[in-house]
Design a protein around this motif. Structure first.
Motif, PDB file in Angstrom:
ATOM      1  N   SER A   1      34.040  50.059  -1.404  1.00  0.00           N
ATOM      2  CA  SER A   1      34.904  51.221  -1.309  1.00  0.00           C
ATOM      3  C   SER A   1      34.142  52.510  -1.598  1.00  0.00           C
ATOM      4  CB  SER A   1      36.105  51.098  -2.232  1.00  0.00           C
ATOM      5  OG  SER A   1      35.676  50.797  -3.521  1.00  0.00           O
TER       6      SER A   1
ATOM      7  N   ARG B   1      47.934  56.140   1.836  1.00  0.00           N
ATOM      8  CA  ARG B   1      47.084  55.140   1.184  1.00  0.00           C
ATOM      9  C   ARG B   1      47.849  54.391   0.108  1.00  0.00           C
ATOM     10  NH1 ARG B   1      41.713  53.858   2.125  1.00  0.00           N
ATOM     11  NH2 ARG B   1      42.290  52.238   0.646  1.00  0.00           N
TER      12      ARG B   1
ATOM     13  N   ASP C   1      48.262  50.433   0.185  1.00  0.00           N
ATOM     14  CA  ASP C   1      47.370  49.629  -0.643  1.00  0.00           C
ATOM     15  C   ASP C   1      47.604  49.676  -2.145  1.00  0.00           C
ATOM     16  OD1 ASP C   1      45.908  48.512   1.421  1.00  0.00           O
ATOM     17  OD2 ASP C   1      44.622  50.272   1.606  1.00  0.00           O
TER      18      ASP C   1
ATOM     19  N   ASN D   1      45.224  56.168   8.826  1.00  0.00           N
ATOM     20  CA  ASN D   1      45.489  54.740   8.736  1.00  0.00           C
ATOM     21  C   ASN D   1      44.608  53.930   9.680  1.00  0.00           C
ATOM     22  OD1 ASN D   1      47.105  53.999   6.791  1.00  0.00           O
ATOM     23  ND2 ASN D   1      48.966  53.873   7.995  1.00  0.00           N
TER      24      ASN D   1
ATOM     25  N   ASN E   1      41.186  53.570   8.510  1.00  0.00           N
ATOM     26  CA  ASN E   1      41.022  52.623   7.424  1.00  0.00           C
ATOM     27  C   ASN E   1      40.982  51.192   7.910  1.00  0.00           C
ATOM     28  OD1 ASN E   1      40.902  54.652   5.695  1.00  0.00           O
ATOM     29  ND2 ASN E   1      43.033  54.547   5.040  1.00  0.00           N
TER      30      ASN E   1
ATOM     31  N   ALA F   1      36.724  54.036   2.640  1.00  0.00           N
ATOM     32  CA  ALA F   1      37.942  54.802   2.794  1.00  0.00           C
ATOM     33  C   ALA F   1      37.700  56.242   2.415  1.00  0.00           C
ATOM     34  CB  ALA F   1      39.014  54.215   1.909  1.00  0.00           C
TER      35      ALA F   1
ATOM     36  N   ILE G   1      38.726  56.581  -3.428  1.00  0.00           N
ATOM     37  CA  ILE G   1      38.895  57.260  -2.143  1.00  0.00           C
ATOM     38  C   ILE G   1      38.368  58.682  -2.287  1.00  0.00           C
ATOM     39  CG2 ILE G   1      40.563  57.989  -0.407  1.00  0.00           C
ATOM     40  CD1 ILE G   1      42.407  55.730  -1.698  1.00  0.00           C
TER      41      ILE G   1
ATOM     42  N   SER H   1      44.318  48.700  -6.672  1.00  0.00           N
ATOM     43  CA  SER H   1      44.579  48.135  -5.358  1.00  0.00           C
ATOM     44  C   SER H   1      44.713  46.620  -5.408  1.00  0.00           C
ATOM     45  CB  SER H   1      43.486  48.560  -4.379  1.00  0.00           C
ATOM     46  OG  SER H   1      42.220  48.336  -4.952  1.00  0.00           O
TER      47      SER H   1
END
Lengths: 457, 472
Positions: free
Chosen positions: A50, A75, A79, B26, B29, B35, B417, B429
Motif C-alpha cells: 500500500s 475508499r 475498504d 475506484n 484502485n 492506492a 493512502i 482495512s
C-alpha cells in the motif's frame, strides 16, 4: 430548548449549561470533533504494497475539499474495516463540523437537524406541551414545580408539588428529567395522560391533558424595592416573544407607579438581532441601536424603532455579567454609549459577531458569521466585552433564585436610588476599586512634580 | 434566499463532477494495489462524455457539504484565503475520520507522513518509544443503566476513553535510558494533561454523580472551573504525538499515570534521532545453537535476515533461537518472506477484510535450503504487528515454539493512502488471523513456555532446543 428547560430545573443542570454554554459557548459542540482528532504515535501499520512507490512529492497545492472528501469517502465505503459501519451522513456531518471548526470561529458552526429544530423552537419562543415547570426532588422523582398561568396544565388542575409517577401509563421511575420532558411534549392537539401523586391524597390522580402551544416565559418581573418604587425586569433570552413579554411586564410595573427600573441581562446569552433592536429601542430615543459591518467594511446602522417608545423613561440600571453575550451586549452597549442608563456588574462576554443561519436540504443548518457589529459609537467589542459603569463582582454565595443574596442587584438599586436623589452620590464610592483610584492618583502626582498641568474635567 | 437557488443549480453540476471523480478513483484502485488518491483538477469536458448512473447513489451528504462550502465562500465575514481552503480540507478529513473513533484510522499531515516513511527504514525520531492509543471502555454509570431500562432508545455505543500507552521502548534510546517501560501510560507531557478524544467525558461523568449534583453552587462552579482549566491547558493526542516524535533535542517531561499503590512518576527524556538495526546480534550460543535478533520488520529486514540465515546454515547447529522481544514493524511482507525458510508455500495468514472478503497469504517458495532444525522464538508483551504475526503463524504450524511472555495483540491491517499534497490517511482495512485460523487480535499470542527474565528466557530456549521433545 435546553436553556428553557434548564432554568426550570435543578441548579446542577443549569451549571452544565453554564459551563458548556458560557465558558466556551460553542466550543464544545464543535470542539468534540477536533478533540477526537488524536493520532497515535504508532507509525508503521500498513502492508508493504500500500505504500509501494515513492513518497509523493509534497506540493504547495491545497487539496480541494469536496473532491478529497468524496475520494476518501469512496475508499472508506469500499475498504474500511472496523467495529463501526460507515454511516455516510454521520461522517459528513463531522466533515462539515471539521470544515467550520478550522476557521477558528466558534460561532460558525453546524447544527444537525435535531439541534437546528431546537434552535428554531428557542427563537420562536414556543413549544408544544402542557405548560408546567418540572423539577427533581430529593428522592430523584420528577415533580411539578409550577403550572404556568393560562396553560393546559393549569386548566387541567395540575398543582405545584404533584409528583409525576407515569406518563401515558408508563412508569417514569429513574428516568432523567429531560427525557420526561420529551415524553410530555408532543404534537399540538394530542393528549398526554399524567399519573400524579399528590401530597395528602390517598389515590394517584390521573389527568388527561391536551397539548397546546405554550410560550416560554422569557421575562421575570417584580418590584425590586417596594418603598423606593423601583421595578425589576429580567430577560432570559432574545427571541420572538421577548419584546412582547417585556412590554407586558413593564406595563404591569407601571401600574404600580414605578419611578426607576432595573433591567437584568445577566446570564442572557443573546438571541435574535432584530429583537435586540426592538428591546434596545425601548431605552434609546434616537439614532442607531447598533451598526452592522459586513464583509468589505461597509457600515449599516440599524436605527431605533419609534413605535417601541410607548413607555415613559425611567432612571435605569442594567445588570450585566460575563455571560451577558451577543444581543445582550448590543442592548447594554447602546445603553452605555447613549448614556441612558448605568451598567452594573462585571465585564460582558465579548461576542461582537452576527451569524446568519443557512438551512440545508436535509433539515440541518449552518450558522455562519457574516458580519461584525459595532456599538452606536462604532466600537467593536468582540473578545473584549463591555465594561460596566459600576463594577460589582458577584458574591461567592449569590443564589440567582434568592434576591436577598444578590449583591449586584443591591448595587443596582443603590444606583437607581442615587439617580432618584434618594441617596447621595457618595453612596456609590464603595464600588470604586481602590486600585483604580491609586492609579488615577499616580499620574496627577507625577504631573505635579514635573509641573505639567492636567486639564480639569 | 435568492442566492440559494443559485447554489442549488451549482450543486447539480458539481455533483456530476464529483461522482465521475469518485468512480474514476475506484477503477484506479481495482487496477493497482497502490492506492494513491490524486487531487487532479476536474475537467469540465469529461463530464459530458461520462454517462453516470445516479440510481442508488446517496448524493445528499455530498450536496450538504458542497452547500456549506459555497455558503462560506459567499457569506463568511472574512474573504476565504487559499490557506483557509487548505485548512478546511484538512479539518474536514480529520473530523470525518475521527468520527469513526478508531485510533488506527486517521489523517496524517505531510511532515508526519515523512516520518512514517523514515520509520519503515528503521529511522526513528523523538524519545525512541512506540506508543499506542488504547481505548478502554468505561463502565456505564448508575444513571445510564436506569435510562436504558426505562427507554426504548437504541442502546448507545459504550463510552470508551483513550489512553496513551507505551508499547515498546527502542533499545539504547533516550526513553530506555530514562527508564520508560512498555505498558507505562503517559498521563501528562510538559505539565499538560493528555486528553482523551472527548475531553469533556470526565465532566459529564462527574455531573452524573449524586455527590456532585448535590454540591453547593459555589463549590460546584469552582470544581467545573478547575476541570475546564485542566482541559484548556491540556494537550490533544495529536500534539502529544508530535512532541514525542519531535527532533527538537529538547528534553520532554513525561508524567506517567500512577500504578497504585505507587505514586505517579515523572521522567525527563531527551529527544533525538536513532536508527534501528533490523537484524542484529547474530551469533552462536551454548556451543551449537544459533541466535538471531530481529528487532524490527521494515524495508531491508528480509535481506539482512537472509544473510544471517546463510551464516547459520553454514554452521552445524542443532537449533535456532529467533529473538523477537520488543520487535514490531509494519512489514508483514518481510515476515511472509522470512517464513520461507521454515514453512515454504504454506498459508502464512488470512487477511479478513470488509464485506466478508478474505485474502489467503501464502509463504513463497524456499529461498535456497529450508531450515529443518528446531526453532524457538523469544517474545514478550511488546512483540507486535509483523513480528507477532511471524511468531503466531509459525507457532500454529508447529514450526516454532514460543518462550517468554504473551505478545501484544495487534494483528490489524491498515492501508496508507497518499493524498496529492503530501498528506495521507491511514485506514483500518482488515485484520490477520493465522493460517490455522486463530484470531489473536487484541488478545495476544500465548507462549509455549512462560519465562519473564532475560536469563530464564534464554535458559528455557536452550532447554527446549537441547531436549528430546524439541524435534522440529
Amino acid at each position: 430548548m435546553k436553556r428553557f428547560v434548564i432554568y426550570s430545573l435543578i441548579a446542577v443542570l443549569a451549571m452544565v449549561a453554564f459551563v458548556a454554554g458560557f465558558v466556551a459557548p460553542d466550543v464544545r459542540a464543535n470542539g468534540l470533533s477536533l478533540e477526537k482528532l488524536a493520532a497515535s504515535v504508532e507509525m508503521m501499520p500498513q502492508r508493504l504494497e500500500s505504500i509501494s512507490g515513492e513518497t509523493p512529492d509534497p506540493s504547495s497545492r491545497t487539496l480541494p475539499l469536496v473532491e478529497t472528501y468524496s475520494a476518501v469517502m469512496e475508499r472508506l465505503k469500499s475498504d474500511y474495516y472496523g467495529t463501526k459501519t460507515i454511516n455516510e451522513q454521520e461522517l459528513t456531518y463531522d466533515a462539515i463540523r471539521g470544515t467550520l471548526h478550522s476557521l477558528g470561529d466558534p460561532y460558525t458552526r453546524f447544527m444537525d437537524p435535531e439541534s437546528y429544530k431546537k434552535m428554531r423552537e428557542e427563537n420562536e419562543g414556543n413549544f408544544t406541551g402542557i405548560g408546567a415547570q418540572l423539577d427533581t426532588n430529593k428522592n430523584d422523582e420528577v415533580y411539578i414545580k409550577e403550572p404556568l398561568p393560562d396553560t393546559p396544565a393549569m386548566r387541567a388542575g395540575v398543582k405545584a408539588n404533584d409528583v409525576i409517577t407515569a406518563v401515558d401509563g408508563k412508569s417514569i421511575k429513574g428516568m432523567d428529567i429531560l427525557d420526561v420532558v420529551k415524553l410530555i411534549r408532543g404534537k399540538e392537539g394530542s393528549r398526554v395522560t399524567l399519573t400524579l401523586r399528590r401530597p395528602g391524597a390517598a389515590k394517584p390522580i390521573e389527568k388527561s391533558i391536551v397539548r397546546k402551544t405554550v410560550q416560554f416565559q422569557m421575562v421575570d418581573s417584580r418590584m425590586a424595592d417596594e418603598q423606593a418604587k423601583i421595578g425589576y425586569v429580567r430577560l432570559r433570552q432574545f427571541n420572538e416573544k421577548s419584546d412582547e413579554q417585556f412590554d407586558a411586564a413593564l406595563s404591569a410595573l407601571e401600574k404600580k407607579q414605578i419611578k426607576g427600573l432595573i433591567f437584568d441581562l445577566r446570564g442572557n446569552p443573546g438571541g435574535l438581532l432584530s429583537v435586540a433592536v426592538d428591546i434596545g429601542s425601548r431605552f434609546i430615543d434616537s439614532g442607531p441601536v447598533v451598526i452592522i459591518q459586513e464583509r468589505g467594511g461597509q457600515k449599516n446602522p440599524i436605527y431605533v424603532e419609534e413605535d417601541k417608545h410607548n413607555h415613559k423613561r425611567y432612571p435605569l440600571a442594567v445588570l450585566v455579567d460575563k455571560s451577558s453575550a451577543s444581543a445582550s451586549e448590543i442592548v447594554s452597549g447602546a445603553v452605555k454609549d447613549d448614556e441612558v442608563g448605568t451598567l452594573v456588574g462585571t465585564t460582558t462576554f465579548g461576542k461582537g459577531r452576527v451569524q446568519t443561519i443557512l438551512p440545508l436540504q436535509d433539515g440541518s443548518a449552518v450558522a455562519i458569521t457574516t458580519a461584525k457589529y459595532l456599538t452606536p459609537k462604532g466600537v467593536d467589542i468582540h473578545k473584549k466585552g463591555i465594561e460596566p459603569n459600576v463594577e460589582v463582582e458577584a458574591a461567592e454565595d449569590l443564589d440567582p433564585t434568592d434576591p436577598k443574596t444578590d449583591n449586584q442587584l443591591a448595587a443596582a438599586i443603590e444606583v437607581v436610588k442615587v439617580k432618584l436623589g434618594m441617596l447621595p452620590k457618595t453612596a456609590l464610592d464603595k464600588y470604586v476599586k481602590p486600585t483604580q483610584t491609586a492609579e488615577a492618583a499616580k499620574p496627577s502626582d507625577k504631573n505635579k512634580k514635573t509641573g505639567v498641568k492636567t486639564p480639569e474635567k | 434566499m435568492r442566492s440559494f437557488h443559485k447554489i442549488g443549480i451549482g450543486v447539480l453540476i458539481g455533483l456530476v463532477f464529483f461522482l465521475g471523480y469518485g468512480l474514476r478513483i475506484n477503477c484506479d484502485n481495482r487496477q493497482r494495489s497502490s492506492a494513491v488518491i490524486s487531487g487532479a483538477p476536474l475537467g469540465g469536458t469529461q463530464v459530458a462524455s461520462n454517462r453516470l448512473d445516479l440510481a442508488g447513489v446517496d448524493i445528499r451528504p455530498l450536496k450538504t457539504l458542497y452547500n456549506v462550502l459555497s455558503s462560506l465562500r459567499e457569506h463568511y465575514v472574512d474573504q476565504l484565503t487559499i490557506e483557509d481552503e487548505g485548512k478546511m480540507t484538512y479539518g474536514a478529513i480529520k473530523a470525518m475520520l475521527a468520527s469513526l473513533n478508531d485510533p488506527e484510522t486517521r489523517f496524517i499531515e505531510p511532515d508526519q507522513r515523512k516520518l512514517l516513511a523514515e520509520a519503515r527504514e528503521g529511522k526513528f525520531h523523538g524519545i525512541g518509544a512506540i506508543m499506542s492509543i488504547k481505548q478502554i471502555v468505561r463502565p456505564p454509570s448508575e444513571k445510564d443503566k436506569n435510562k436504558s431500562q426505562s427507554q426504548e432508545d437504541k442502546p448507545k455505543d459504550p463510552v470508551s476513553e483513550e489512553h496513551l500507552i507505551v508499547v515498546s521502548v527502542l533499545p539504547g534510546s533516550p526513553a530506555a535510558k530514562a527508564g520508560l517501560k512498555p505498558g507505562d501510560e503517559i498521563a501528562a507531557i510538559n505539565g499538560k494533561d493528555v486528553l482523551p478524544f472527548d475531553p469533556y467525558l470526565n465532566v459529564s461523568d462527574l455531573m452524573k454523580q449524586d455527590s456532585v449534583r448535590n454540591m453547593e453552587r459555589p463549590q460546584l462552579i469552582k470544581m467545573l472551573d478547575t476541570e475546564q482549566k485542566r482541559i484548556e491547558d491540556g494537550i490533544t493526542m495529536v500534539d502529544a504525538e508530535k512532541l514525542l516524535m519531535s527532533d527538537s533535542k529538547k528534553p520532554i517531561e513525561i508524567k506517567l499515570a500512577a500504578k497504585p499503590p505507587a505514586q505517579p512518576v515523572t521522567l525527563t527524556i531527551q529527544t533525538g534521532e536513532m536508527t534501528l538495526d533490523p537484524v542484529s546480534d547474530v551469533r552462536v550460543i551454548d556451543g551449537n545453537i544459533g541466535f538471531v535478533r530481529v528487532g524490527f520488520f521494515g524495508a531491508d529486514t528480509f535481506e539482512k535476515f537472509a544473510a544471517a540465515m546463510k551464516e547459520m546454515q553454514s554452521k552445524r547447529l542443532k537449533g535456532l533461537v529467533i529473538d523477537l522481544r520488543g520487535s514490531m514493524g509494519p512489514d508483514v511482507l518481510a515476515a511472509d518472506n522470512m517464513a520461507s525458510w521454515f514453512a515454504p508455500r504454506k498459508v502464512m495468514s488470512i487477511r479478513i477484510r470488509s464485506r466478508g472478503r478474505k485474502d489467503l497469504i501464502r509463504i513463497p517458495s524456499a529461498n535456497g535450503m529450508p531450515w529443518t532444525k528446531p526453532v524457538v522464538m523469544l517474545v514478550d508483551g511488546s512483540t507486535a504487528k509483523a513480528a507477532e504475526l511471524f511468531a503466531a503463524s509459525l507457532k500454529d504450524m508447529n514450526v516454532a515454539k514460543l518462550v517468554g511472555e504473551k505478545t501484544f495483540g495487534d494483528f490489524s491491517d491498515t492501508t496508507l493512502i497518499d493524498l496529492a499534497d503530501g498528506s495521507a490517511i491511514i485506514m483500518s482495512s482488515g485484520k490477520y488471523v493465522t493460517g490455522a485460523g486463530n484470531d489473536y487480535h487484541r488478545k495476544g499470542v500465548p507462549v509455549n513456555v512462560e519465562a519473564s527474565s532475560d536469563e530464564s528466557q534464554m535458559k528455557e530456549a536452550i532447554k527446549l532446543l537441547s531436549g528430546s521433545e524439541a524435534k522440529g
